[in-house]
Design an enzyme around this catalytic site. Structure first.
Site, PDB file in Angstrom:
ATOM      1  N   ASP A  86       0.804  -1.042  -0.159  1.00 29.21           N
ATOM      2  CA  ASP A  86       0.051   0.050  -0.160  1.00 29.21           C
ATOM      3  C   ASP A  86       0.853   1.228   0.059  1.00 29.21           C
ATOM      4  OD1 ASP A  86      -2.375   1.468   0.327  1.00 29.21           O
ATOM      5  OD2 ASP A  86      -1.942   1.864   2.309  1.00 29.21           O
ATOM      6  N   GLU A  93      -1.096  -1.129  -4.676  1.00 28.58           N
ATOM      7  CA  GLU A  93      -2.276  -0.507  -5.082  1.00 28.58           C
ATOM      8  C   GLU A  93      -2.001   0.376  -6.177  1.00 28.58           C
ATOM      9  OE1 GLU A  93      -4.119   3.163  -2.771  1.00 28.58           O
ATOM     10  OE2 GLU A  93      -4.829   1.171  -1.862  1.00 28.58           O
ATOM     11  N   ASP A 106      -2.774   1.101   6.969  1.00 30.70           N
ATOM     12  CA  ASP A 106      -2.039   1.082   5.704  1.00 30.70           C
ATOM     13  C   ASP A 106      -1.342  -0.473   5.793  1.00 30.70           C
ATOM     14  OD1 ASP A 106      -1.288   3.966   4.931  1.00 30.70           O
ATOM     15  OD2 ASP A 106      -0.955   3.537   7.001  1.00 30.70           O
TER      16      ASP A 106
END
Length: 192
Positions: free
Chosen positions: A7, A68, A141
């Site tokens: 992430d 991501e 996160d």
């Protein structure tokens, strides 16, 4: 399948490793955050993120890296930092020959919770449940990184089949083109 989920973020870059296959219970092998000080030079922060991701790859030996996909936000500065951290993760994986998959936040949320509009608390709760953890990973996160890895494990079989079908179609087109060219070449050489 062992997947490192990333992430991306410049201050907090979530990382998580999940192992398993679609349709079977999954196992978390590690979760954490690579942190950089917000007052440091961007170049130094990116080096720190690279070193952190490299350590995770060395330690956990993933077969795939799921990152991501950066999406548009109103805050350009945030988008830039996220994109830079994302590029570092892709570079680390590609340098080692690891396949990289990009998943949008809504794809990840939909895969893990059933809704592409789920909030961070819902994602954390489902990650906790799916990986049979005692509590949601903190900060968010870290939970998001695990969700990325889960999403990739669940989506990879279908994605791989699509990629194979596209590759086979391209090969068939190339063979057909080659056959047409050979036929044209023979037609030009034939006596009239």
């Amino acid at each position: 399948m062992r997947v490192l989920g990333v992430d991306p973020g410049l201050t907090r870059c979530g990382v998580g490793v999940v192992e398993g296959v679609a349709g079977r219970p999954l196992t978390m092998l590690g979760v954490g955050v690579v942190r950089t000080p917000s007052d440091a030079d961007v170049g130094h922060r990116l080096v720190a993120i690279e070193q952190g991701i490299e350590q995770w790859i060395d330690e956990h030996r993933p077969e795939y890296v799921a990152v991501e996909r950066v999406f548009s936000q109103h805050n350009v500065r945030t988008v830039m930092g996220t994109a830079q951290a994302s590029a570092v993760a892709m570079l680390c994986a590609s340098r080692r020959g690891l396949p990289v998959a990009l998943h949008t936040p809504s794809e990840v949320k939909a895969a893990v919770t059933g809704s592409g509009r789920a909030d961070k608390a819902q994602v954390g709760a489902m990650v906790t449940r799916l990986l049979r953890l005692d509590a949601p990973p903190k900060p968010a996160d870290a939970a998001d990184a695990l969700a990325l890895a889960i999403c990739h494990i669940w989506r990879a079989p279908a994605t791989n089949r699509l990629q194979q079908a596209h590759a086979q179609a391209r090969e068939a087109q190339a063979r057909a083109q080659q056959a047409r060219q050979q036929a044209q070449s023979l037609a030009r050489k034939a006596p009239r």
